[in-house]
Design a protein around this motif. Sequence first.
Motif, short mmCIF file in Angstrom:
data_model
loop_
_atom_site.label_atom_id
_atom_site.label_comp_id
_atom_site.label_asym_id
_atom_site.label_seq_id
_atom_site.Cartn_x
_atom_site.Cartn_y
_atom_site.Cartn_z
N PHE A 93 50.89 42.45 46.01
CA PHE A 93 50.37 41.28 46.69
C PHE A 93 48.97 41.27 47.08
O PHE A 93 48.24 40.59 47.13
CB PHE A 93 51.26 40.66 47.62
CG PHE A 93 50.92 39.29 48.46
CD1 PHE A 93 50.97 38.24 47.64
CD2 PHE A 93 50.36 39.51 49.75
CE1 PHE A 93 50.53 37.18 48.31
CE2 PHE A 93 50.11 38.33 50.27
CZ PHE A 93 50.15 37.03 49.75
N GLY A 94 48.74 42.46 47.89
CA GLY A 94 47.40 42.70 48.54
C GLY A 94 46.33 42.80 47.71
O GLY A 94 45.28 42.16 47.65
N GLY A 95 46.35 43.52 46.41
CA GLY A 95 45.66 43.87 45.25
C GLY A 95 45.33 42.42 44.59
O GLY A 95 44.16 42.12 44.47
N PHE A 96 46.43 41.77 44.37
CA PHE A 96 46.28 40.42 43.62
C PHE A 96 45.26 39.24 44.47
O PHE A 96 44.33 38.92 43.92
CB PHE A 96 47.67 39.68 43.22
CG PHE A 96 47.61 38.45 42.71
CD1 PHE A 96 47.37 38.46 41.07
CD2 PHE A 96 47.63 37.36 43.27
CE1 PHE A 96 47.15 37.10 40.39
CE2 PHE A 96 47.51 36.06 42.65
CZ PHE A 96 47.22 35.88 41.20
N SER A 97 45.52 39.46 45.69
CA SER A 97 44.97 38.62 46.58
C SER A 97 43.53 38.89 46.85
O SER A 97 42.58 38.17 46.65
CB SER A 97 45.57 38.76 47.96
OG SER A 97 46.85 38.09 47.88
N SER A 98 43.13 40.15 46.83
CA SER A 98 41.84 40.81 47.00
C SER A 98 41.20 40.74 45.59
O SER A 98 39.83 40.25 45.69
CB SER A 98 41.84 42.10 47.69
OG SER A 98 40.71 42.77 47.50
N ARG A 99 41.54 41.28 44.49
CA ARG A 99 40.95 41.48 43.42
C ARG A 99 40.84 40.44 42.50
O ARG A 99 39.92 40.16 41.88
CB ARG A 99 41.45 42.81 42.72
CG ARG A 99 41.43 44.00 43.24
CD ARG A 99 40.42 44.45 43.88
NE ARG A 99 39.00 44.34 43.75
CZ ARG A 99 38.12 43.86 44.41
NH1 ARG A 99 38.34 44.06 45.81
NH2 ARG A 99 36.82 43.65 44.07
#
Length: 151
Positions: free
Chosen positions: A110-116
Amino acid sequence: MIVIYHCVGGAHSSVLAASIHLGLLPVDRKPTKEDILNIPFFDTLSKQEQGKILMKGIDEHGNNVFTLSRQFVPRLKLPAIKDAYQLGGGKLSDLLLLNTMEPVNWLMKFGGFSSRRLHFVAFGRPIAAYGAAKVYDKIAQIVASTKKIIN
């Protein structure tokens, strides 16, 4: 030896493994979220770097350590990398491809999708780092097993 840690996005679990391998993160304790956020290449992969084998450093024994964003098709990309390595004169015994996806949790995804993907870096990066801290021991085990193989 050439060591390539690979995962879907190439920005979190593979980077964490490479950082442990290179001594940028401790092996004797679990790092804080802030320690993880201070890794120079955590959650920083650009769109242009996706699919590329990226050098992260040379370990204490002279082994080259790389990361790879292989997206969702490892069954196609990894054999192509092995074939290209052999075509270039390399011996497969000198190449290690290490999957770091197994420990990845929903916070990292979730964090990676949101950021990248969504470019909400200030929102997503800390979530990805928090998730990475939670699975640190499992990723450190991948690195420890790798180091046993190469040393």
